[in-house]
Design a protein around this motif. Structure first.
Motif, PDB file in Angstrom:
ATOM      1  N   LYS A   1       0.834  -1.205   0.000  1.00 47.62           N
ATOM      2  CA  LYS A   1       0.000   0.000   0.000  1.00 47.62           C
ATOM      3  C   LYS A   1       0.869   1.255   0.000  1.00 47.62           C
ATOM      4  O   LYS A   1       0.568   2.242  -0.678  1.00 47.62           O
ATOM      5  CB  LYS A   1      -0.938  -0.010   1.204  1.00 47.62           C
ATOM      6  N   LEU A   2       1.953   1.217   0.774  1.00 51.81           N
ATOM      7  CA  LEU A   2       2.855   2.362   0.827  1.00 51.81           C
ATOM      8  C   LEU A   2       3.561   2.548  -0.512  1.00 51.81           C
ATOM      9  O   LEU A   2       3.714   3.678  -0.998  1.00 51.81           O
ATOM     10  CB  LEU A   2       3.882   2.172   1.946  1.00 51.81           C
ATOM     11  N   ILE A   3       3.978   1.455  -1.140  1.00 56.92           N
ATOM     12  CA  ILE A   3       4.635   1.528  -2.449  1.00 56.92           C
ATOM     13  C   ILE A   3       3.680   2.132  -3.480  1.00 56.92           C
ATOM     14  O   ILE A   3       4.072   2.980  -4.287  1.00 56.92           O
ATOM     15  CB  ILE A   3       5.113   0.137  -2.896  1.00 56.92           C
ATOM     16  N   HIS A   4       2.423   1.712  -3.435  1.00 60.84           N
ATOM     17  CA  HIS A   4       1.440   2.269  -4.378  1.00 60.84           C
ATOM     18  C   HIS A   4       1.239   3.755  -4.126  1.00 60.84           C
ATOM     19  O   HIS A   4       1.173   4.560  -5.075  1.00 60.84           O
ATOM     20  CB  HIS A   4       0.105   1.540  -4.242  1.00 60.84           C
ATOM     21  N   LYS A   5       1.176   4.157  -2.873  1.00 61.74           N
ATOM     22  CA  LYS A   5       0.979   5.572  -2.536  1.00 61.74           C
ATOM     23  C   LYS A   5       2.156   6.418  -3.022  1.00 61.74           C
ATOM     24  O   LYS A   5       1.973   7.488  -3.605  1.00 61.74           O
ATOM     25  CB  LYS A   5       0.808   5.723  -1.021  1.00 61.74           C
ATOM     26  N   LEU A   6       3.362   5.935  -2.805  1.00 62.44           N
ATOM     27  CA  LEU A   6       4.553   6.695  -3.183  1.00 62.44           C
ATOM     28  C   LEU A   6       4.769   6.730  -4.692  1.00 62.44           C
ATOM     29  O   LEU A   6       5.227   7.725  -5.243  1.00 62.44           O
ATOM     30  CB  LEU A   6       5.792   6.110  -2.499  1.00 62.44           C
TER      31      LEU A   6
END
Length: 407
Positions: free
Chosen positions: A223-228
Motif C-alpha cells: 500500500k505504501l509503495i502504491h501511494k509513493l
C-alpha cells in the motif's frame, strides 16, 4: 550469500529494462495490446497508444514485437528517433524494411514503397510502421504519415501505422492543423497507472516470474509503495528493488514499511522530491492553519480594542456612535464571489475524485460554466477543481481543461 541467493531468486524481479517476459497484463495494458493486434489483423489504418512516462509503453511495444504470430507475417519498420524530416523518415522506414531505392527523389521513394506494399499484400503479409515517442514528430512529418495512409487498394489498407507517445501527442492531434489525421485514427488506447489491487498483484507477478523465492512483501508495504509511486510501474520497480535491498541488509525475508522508507532516501532526486511532498503535506496544512488562526485572532482583538477605545471616547463626549456609520465601513467584511470554471476544450470529464484513475461522473461540453466549491493539487503539481453542475451533482475537473472567471 549474495542478494538473489538470500531470497532464492533467479534474477532481479524489479529491474528497469522493458523486458516483455515481465509484461503485466493490467486492464489498460491488456486492452492496449489487444488493440495493437486487432489493427494489424484487421488491416486498420492508424493506432495510437499514449501513456505517461514510466507506464510501460516500451514494454508493451517489445511484447508486440516478440509475438510469434507476427514475426513471419509482418514487415515492421520501427522508428525510435522521430525528429526526422519527411524525406529522412521515408528513407529510415524503407531501410528498416529492406526496400532498395535507386535514388532519393521523393516520387521514386513513394513509387518503390507502393510497389513493395502491393507485393506484400498479395501474399497476405502485413507492413507496419511503428513510431515510438511520436509526440516528438515534426509537423511536416506527421502530415507525411497522413499521406502515407492513403496507400490502399479498393478493398484494404496497404499499411498500418502505430503512434506511441506521451499524452501531449493526443493534444497535438486535437488541433485544427491535424484534424484530418486525427479522424483517421480508428483505434486508440491509454496506458493508465496501476490501481492499488493491480500494484499488489504486479509485485507478486514479477516475483513469481523471477523464481518466486522466499521474499514476502507485507500488505502494508504494498500500500505504501502504491501511494509513493502513484501506480507508475517504473517507480514501483525502482522503490521495490531498493526496498528488497534494504531488507537484505537487514537480513529479513519480509519487506516492511521501514525498508521502503529507507529505499526512498536512496533513489533519484525526483522521486525523493515527490515522496517528501506526500509525507509532509498534511503537516504543512496544519502549520498554515495555525498561523492563519493566530493572525486572525490578533486582527479581531486589535479591532475590538480600537472599537472599545472609540466608543469610550465618544461616550465621554456625550455622543452615541451610529451602528451603520461611514466610520464603521472599513470593518464590514464583504464575502468574496465564488469562482466559476468554464470548459475550454471540446469535452471534459468530471470525476468522482481528483485523479485520472477515478470514475467518470459526467462529460461536459465546451463553454459549460461550473461553480467551483473546492480545490486540490496533487503532489505531481496537477491541479483539480471540485465543481457543482447544473443538475446539483458535484465532482472534480482538471484545471487544464477549464478557464477560471470571477477571480
Amino acid at each position: 550469500m549474495d542478494y538473489l541467493d538470500f531470497f532464492d531468486l533467479k534474477e532481479d524481479p524489479f529491474r528497469l529494462t522493458p523486458d516483455p517476459y515481465y509484461f503485466y497484463p493490467s486492464e489498460s495494458h491488456n486492452e492496449a495490446l489487444s488493440s495493437f493486434n486487432y489493427i494489424v489483423e484487421q488491416k486498420e489504418g492508424f493506432f495510437m497508444c499514449v501513456g505517461d512516462p514510466g507506464t510501460g509503453k516500451t514494454t508493451l511495444l517489445n511484447t508486440f514485437l516478440n509475438t510469434e504470430k507476427w514475426k513471419d507475417r509482418a514487415g515492421i519498420a520501427l522508428v525510435l528517433t522521430p525528429r526526422l524530416s519527411p524525406e529522412e523518415f521515408l528513407l529510415t522506414v524503407l531501410e528498416d524494411l529492406n526496400v532498395k531505392v535507386k535514388n532519393t527523389n521523393k516520387n521514386e521513394i513513394i513509387k518503390a514503397f507502393r510497389d513493395f506494399l502491393i507485393e506484400n499484400s498479395m501474399i497476405g503479409r502485413r507492413v507496419i510502421i511503428i513510431v515510438d515517442e511520436a509526440q516528438n514528430l515534426p509537423d511536416e512529418t506527421l502530415e507525411e504519415l497522413r499521406l502515407l495512409s492513403n496507400l490502399e487498394t479498393e478493398k484494404e489498407k496497404l499499411l498500418q501505422i502505430v503512434l506511441i507517445g506521451q499524452p501531449e501527442l493526443r493534444g497535438r492531434l486535437l488541433s485544427d492543423s491535424f484534424k484530418q489525421l486525427n479522424q483517421r485514427i480508428t483505434v486508440r488506447a491509454t496506458l493508465r497507472p496501476l490501481t492499488m489491487n493491480e500494484t499488489s498483484d504486479y509485485i507478486n507477478y514479477r516475483l513469481v516470474k523471477a523464481g518466486k523465492g522466499t521474499v514476502i512483501f507485507e500488505e502494508k508495504t504494498k500500500k505504501l509503495i502504491h501511494k509513493l509511486s502513484k501506480g507508475i510501474p517504473r517507480l514501483i520497480n525502482l522503490v521495490s528493488s531498493r526496498a528488497m535491498m534494504a531488507a537484505y541488509l537487514d537480513m529479513s525475508r519480509y519487506v516492511r514499511k521501514r525498508h521502503v522508507m529507507y529505499a526512498v532516501k536512496h533513489v533519484s532526486d525526483s522521486f525523493i522530491k515527490t515522496t517528501r511532498r506526500i509525507v509532509t503535506f498534511p503537516r504543512i496544512i496544519v502549520y498554515s492553519l495555525m498561523v492563519c488562526l493566530i493572525v486572525a485572532a490578533l486582527i479581531v482583538m486589535n479591532r475590538v480594542k480600537e472599537q472599545d477605545q472609540r466608543g469610550q471616547s465618544l461616550s465621554e463626549k456625550g455622543t452615541v456612535p451610529l451602528i451603520a456609520s461611514e466610520s464603521a465601513a472599513p470593518f464590514i467584511e464583504h464575502k468574496k464571489l465564488p469562482k466559476t470554471a468554464v470548459v475550454a476544450v471540446d469535452a471534459a470529464n468530471v470525476r468522482a475524485k481528483p485523479s485520472l484513475d477515478s470514475e467518470r461522473i459526467k462529460s461536459v461540453s465546451k463553454e459549460t460554466a461550473l461553480e467551483i466549491i473546492d480545490e486540490f493539487t496533487e503532489t505531481t503539481g496537477m491541479k483539480w477543481y471540485k465543481v457543482k453542475m447544473h443538475d446539483g451533482k458535484e465532482g472534480w475537473i482538471a484545471d487544464k481543461t477549464v478557464r477560471i472567471v470571477n477571480e
